[in-house]
Design an enzyme around this catalytic site. Structure first.
Site, PDB file in Angstrom:
ATOM      1  N   SER A   1      67.048  -6.712  18.535  1.00 56.01           N
ATOM      2  CA  SER A   1      67.251  -5.302  18.196  1.00 56.01           C
ATOM      3  C   SER A   1      66.037  -4.404  18.401  1.00 56.01           C
ATOM      4  O   SER A   1      66.166  -3.180  18.335  1.00 56.01           O
ATOM      5  CB  SER A   1      67.733  -5.194  16.748  1.00 56.01           C
ATOM      6  OG  SER A   1      69.002  -5.799  16.612  1.00 56.01           O
ATOM      7  N   VAL A   2      64.877  -4.971  18.644  1.00 53.30           N
ATOM      8  CA  VAL A   2      63.714  -4.140  18.992  1.00 53.30           C
ATOM      9  C   VAL A   2      64.051  -3.296  20.228  1.00 53.30           C
ATOM     10  O   VAL A   2      63.609  -2.151  20.368  1.00 53.30           O
ATOM     11  CB  VAL A   2      62.470  -5.025  19.248  1.00 53.30           C
ATOM     12  CG1 VAL A   2      61.332  -4.214  19.856  1.00 53.30           C
ATOM     13  CG2 VAL A   2      62.008  -5.670  17.949  1.00 53.30           C
TER      14      VAL A   2
END
Length: 586
Positions: A305-306
């Site tokens: 999700s970065v």
């Protein structure tokens, strides 16, 4: 008949003598420094046979931290004793009185010595400046108080700095025009490899004395100090690391039992590495077999999700961030019910704060329809793909790279994947073929914190001559390519801060830290399993203080169970440590 035999024997003898003469000429005149296929330096070997020596400095260049502290070695004031003392009636009592070493201990050490030694080596007994002066004032032959260079037992940032080793074949291949001893150390990884040509020794500094066949003094008891006497070499590589911060960072990484992963800390103002920790550690006996020689912070990892930060940037510019639009976060990307992370209906900002996969899968599909290359374009604008480390032309070297083994990030591997809506959705949440390095993720946060200004990351600021003057500078350097606008950067800053401020945000653990933090979490499925259980890459990438950004930090733990991780606690403790340091310096 006998005359023919005599001529034959004469011919054989003359031929033998000629061959012997040629061989002697080869040894004595023609190949004195590069004898045989092993390139043996016969002059050096001849000297070794009739001398004993103690190397004070191997002559290879040194690595310093940003404050000038030696990183790989340390200089220690030591007591040096020569073995011929056992044949003399020397003033051991006076040396004992000054140094505090018992007389009998000194005498026993000399009695058992076959070559010169620093007392206490490998944990040398350290003398004070006053003790050194008093011992040398005694002028006892074979007793010296000197400053000697020792390799540190524990080297900070060992994967970043790298290893050296002897490799005659590679030495000849790398430097065919240089006359170097077979035993010359070569850089084989990290900065040691990148800067190897600058670090090569001009010669060793050593204490030498001549011996006969029994080891006794050949020309009396005079000891010579041999030194290349070059005011410019060896050089010092001035890194951007802060040794004390680096050591604290390593302690924290080990405290939270990160077996594979580590952290990257960047000084946002000058985009330099303050600390870099990679695990596993290097096994010096088998550096390649254990995998420890690999710097995980420079290797592609599944981002999770970065990467939603990139999708958010593209969505902002394409006006897909309408605050009134709601996304159904009770469903997975594929439309099936989301049982574990059922957030209900969320807007764009809350979707980012809570890291809703459904939202960013949908947005990635919509973006892909407008432009199949858009995710790669924005990943480039945020410095996630392409080279991140400093590179340029220096001295007589073109396209010099500080990070020789840095991976470049990627989003897609093929044009088919790039145009596939389902693959786009998976890429939007940092899965499928998305790979980034922790260094690039830290640089993305630094880029956003600076308002979109994209810069190369440095680990070295300059190369200094021995006398302290500058040989080569590595100035701050912008990265090529498009960048995000200041407006987009401002919107991303607010999103990253909301991750921490939102009561349900994935970074809510950092709300009460002494520095205001902005950042993004990530939990990526690796496709690897342990006893049937899915392994993950756990991330937190952020910057702080929010109002006046100073540090960009990424913590990552690779191939761990969902219930494991430690990256949040590691990130938080790094923030606290840096706050305490800064408070003391004000």
């Amino acid at each position: 008949m006998w005359r023919r035999r005599a001529l034959g024997w004469l011919f054989i003898c003359i031929t033998g003598l000629v061959l012997l003469l040629v061989r002697l000429m080869q040894i004595q005149l023609m190949e004195t420094k590069t004898f045989s296929k092993h390139n043996v330096n016969l002059l050096e070997e001849s000297v070794k046979q009739r001398t004993q020596e103690l190397v004070i400095d191997n002559g290879r260049g040194n690595f310093l931290d940003r404050n000038g502290t030696m990183l790989t070695h340390k200089k220690v004031s030591v007591l040096v004793l020569f073995p011929f003392l056992k044949k003399l009636d020397w003033e051991a009592e006076k040396v004992s009185e000054i140094s505090g070493i018992p007389v009998q201990v000194l005498k026993n050490a000399v009695e058992g010595a076959k070559k010169p030694f620093a007392y206490g080596d490998p944990q040398p007994f350290e003398l004070t400046v006053s003790q050194m002066e008093k011992i040398n004032a005694l002028k006892i032959p074979g007793v010296f108080a000197i400053e000697k260079k020792f390799e540190r037992s524990s080297i900070p940032a060992e994967q970043l700095i790298g290893l050296t080793g002897e490799n005659p074949k590679e030495l000849k291949k790398r430097y065919p025009d240089k006359e170097l001893s077979e035993k010359t150390l070569l850089g084989v990884s990290g900065l040691e490899e990148s800067f190897d040509e600058f670090l090569l020794p001009e010669g060793k500094s050593k204490l030498v004395y001549h011996v006969d066949g029994t080891g006794g003094p050949l020309f009396g008891i005079n000891v010579k100090y041999v030194d290349p006497a070059n005011p410019f070499y060896p050089v010092n590589i001035r890194t951007t690391l802060d040794k004390s911060i680096q050591q604290e960072a390593e302690n924290l990484v080990d405290r939270y039992q990160v077996k594979k992963g580590g952290l990257v800390l960047i000084d946002i103002e000058n985009n330099s590495v303050l600390a870099m920790v990679s695990r596993p550690t290097i096994n010096k006996k088998d550096p390649y077999g254990s995998g420890g020689i690999t710097n995980m912070m420079l290797k592609q990892q599944i981002a999770g999700s970065v990467f939603k930060t990139v999708v958010a940037a593209a969505a902002i510019d394409q006006n897909l961030d309408n605050p009134t639009r709601l996304f159904d976060c009770s469903k997975k990307i594929n439309g099936k019910p989301e049982l574990k992370y059922n957030y209900g209906m969320l807007d764009f900002t809350n979707s980012f704060a809570r890291s809703c996969n459904r939202t960013f899968g949908e947005l990635a599909r919509e973006l892909q329809k407008t432009n199949p290359h858009i995710l790669e374009e924005y990943a480039g604008k945020l410095s996630l793909i392409g080279a991140t480390g400093w590179q340029g032309d220096i001295y007589h070297t073109s396209n010099f790279k500080q990070f020789t083994n840095e991976d470049q990030g990627r989003i897609f591997l093929s044009d088919e994947a790039r145009k596939d809506a389902n693959f786009a959705a998976m890429s939007g949440i940092g899965q499928h073929e998305v790979r980034v390095t922790p260094l690039a993720a830290a640089n993305m946060m630094a880029t956003i914190a600076r308002g979109g200004k994209k810069e190369a990351v440095r680990a070295v600021s300059k190369i200094e001559y021995k006398n302290g003057t500058t040989m080569v500078d590595f100035p701050e350097e912008s990265l090529k390519g498009d960048t995000i606008s200041p407006y987009t950067a401002m919107k991303l800053q607010k999103l990253l801060r909301e991750v921490v401020l939102n009561p349900s945000g994935t970074g809510r653990w950092f709300k009460d830290l002494p520095f205001e933090v902005a950042g993004k979490s990530g939990t990526a499925e690796t496709g690897k399993f342990d006893d049937g259980r899915q392994l993950h890459n756990k991330w937190f990438a952020g910057y702080f203080p929010y109002q006046k950004p100073k540090y960009a930090l990424v913590t990552v733990n690779l191939d761990v169970l969902d219930s494991e991780g430690g990256v949040n606690l590691l990130f938080a403790d790094m923030v606290k440590m840096l706050y305490e340091r800064d408070s003391k310096q004000e």
